[in-house]
Design an enzyme around this catalytic site. Structure first.
Site, PDB file in Angstrom:
ATOM      1  N   HIS A  40      44.679  15.614  85.483  1.00  0.00           N
ATOM      2  CA  HIS A  40      43.717  15.324  86.547  1.00  0.00           C
ATOM      3  C   HIS A  40      44.314  15.649  87.918  1.00  0.00           C
ATOM      4  O   HIS A  40      43.695  16.351  88.728  1.00  0.00           O
ATOM      5  CB  HIS A  40      43.314  13.843  86.473  1.00  0.00           C
ATOM      6  CG  HIS A  40      42.445  13.372  87.593  1.00  0.00           C
ATOM      7  ND1 HIS A  40      41.191  12.875  87.391  1.00  0.00           N
ATOM      8  CD2 HIS A  40      42.649  13.307  88.943  1.00  0.00           C
ATOM      9  CE1 HIS A  40      40.659  12.534  88.554  1.00  0.00           C
ATOM     10  NE2 HIS A  40      41.528  12.778  89.513  1.00  0.00           N
ATOM     11  N   GLU A  41      45.519  15.138  88.165  1.00  0.00           N
ATOM     12  CA  GLU A  41      46.156  15.368  89.469  1.00  0.00           C
ATOM     13  C   GLU A  41      46.585  16.823  89.624  1.00  0.00           C
ATOM     14  O   GLU A  41      46.446  17.403  90.701  1.00  0.00           O
ATOM     15  CB  GLU A  41      47.338  14.412  89.663  1.00  0.00           C
ATOM     16  CG  GLU A  41      46.959  12.938  89.649  1.00  0.00           C
ATOM     17  CD  GLU A  41      45.851  12.546  90.618  1.00  0.00           C
ATOM     18  OE1 GLU A  41      45.674  13.223  91.650  1.00  0.00           O
ATOM     19  OE2 GLU A  41      45.155  11.560  90.338  1.00  0.00           O
ATOM     20  N   HIS A  44      43.797  19.074  90.787  1.00  0.00           N
ATOM     21  CA  HIS A  44      43.577  19.090  92.241  1.00  0.00           C
ATOM     22  C   HIS A  44      44.455  20.145  92.916  1.00  0.00           C
ATOM     23  O   HIS A  44      43.999  20.883  93.796  1.00  0.00           O
ATOM     24  CB  HIS A  44      43.883  17.718  92.849  1.00  0.00           C
ATOM     25  CG  HIS A  44      42.863  16.678  92.543  1.00  0.00           C
ATOM     26  ND1 HIS A  44      41.546  16.761  92.938  1.00  0.00           N
ATOM     27  CD2 HIS A  44      42.971  15.492  91.879  1.00  0.00           C
ATOM     28  CE1 HIS A  44      40.890  15.691  92.531  1.00  0.00           C
ATOM     29  NE2 HIS A  44      41.735  14.903  91.880  1.00  0.00           N
TER      30      HIS A  44
END
Length: 166
Positions: free
Chosen positions: A78-79, A82
């Site tokens: 998820h991170e 980004h």
């Protein structure tokens, strides 16, 4: 806690997951991406935070220790998504179509915005505030911001100002 042998192993698992996901992104976008710096400095309710300009991911060590497998399989990609999105598309909506596309197409994961981890150990003290429709539990930081007249918080539902007492 962070020098514990078990935590060192978890950090290595995080690195392996990052490298694997980076390889998937490199194959998909046909370009290389730098390995991000990973630190374990996030406190509170957040599982992780991506710092776009510095190519850094900060993770919550308590939530990592308590949710090892799901944390590594969900939060780490998820991170990283980004950071990948920022490097490919520039500044876009944090959980917009580009981020969702990386999560689904590149990492083959559901684009979940929020984690569902038990936050009992990381949740700080809260103060009860009220609006026209219900009560809200505000963090101490938000409580101090209100007390010091730094900000006003409104209910997302009824749009009325949150007050400490009714």
């Amino acid at each position: 806690m962070q020098q514990d042998t078990g935590f060192r192993e978890l950090k290595m698992q995080v690195q392996r997951k990052l490298i694997h996901c980076l390889q998937l992104a490199e194959k998909h976008f046909k370009r290389t991406f730098p390995l991000p710096l990973v630190t374990y400095q996030v406190r509170g309710l957040k599982a992780g935070v991506a710092y776009l300009q510095s190519n850094e991911i900060r993770l919550n060590p308590v939530l990592l220790l308590e949710n090892r497998e799901e944390f590594i399989s969900q939060v780490v990609p998820h991170e990283l998504a980004h950071l990948i999105v920022y490097q490919v598309f520039g500044r876009v909506q944090p959980h917009g179509k580009e981020w969702r596309e990386v999560m689904m197409t590149v990492f083959s994961l559901a684009p979940k915005v929020y984690h569902q981890f038990d936050i009992t150990r990381v949740k700080g003290k809260t103060i009860t505030y009220y609006c026209a429709c219900r009560e809200h539990q505000l963090t101490m930081r938000r409580h101090y911001n209100i007390q010091n007249k730094k900000t006003v918080y409104l209910c997302k539902d009824c749009k009325s100002k949150l007050m400490e007492k009714i």
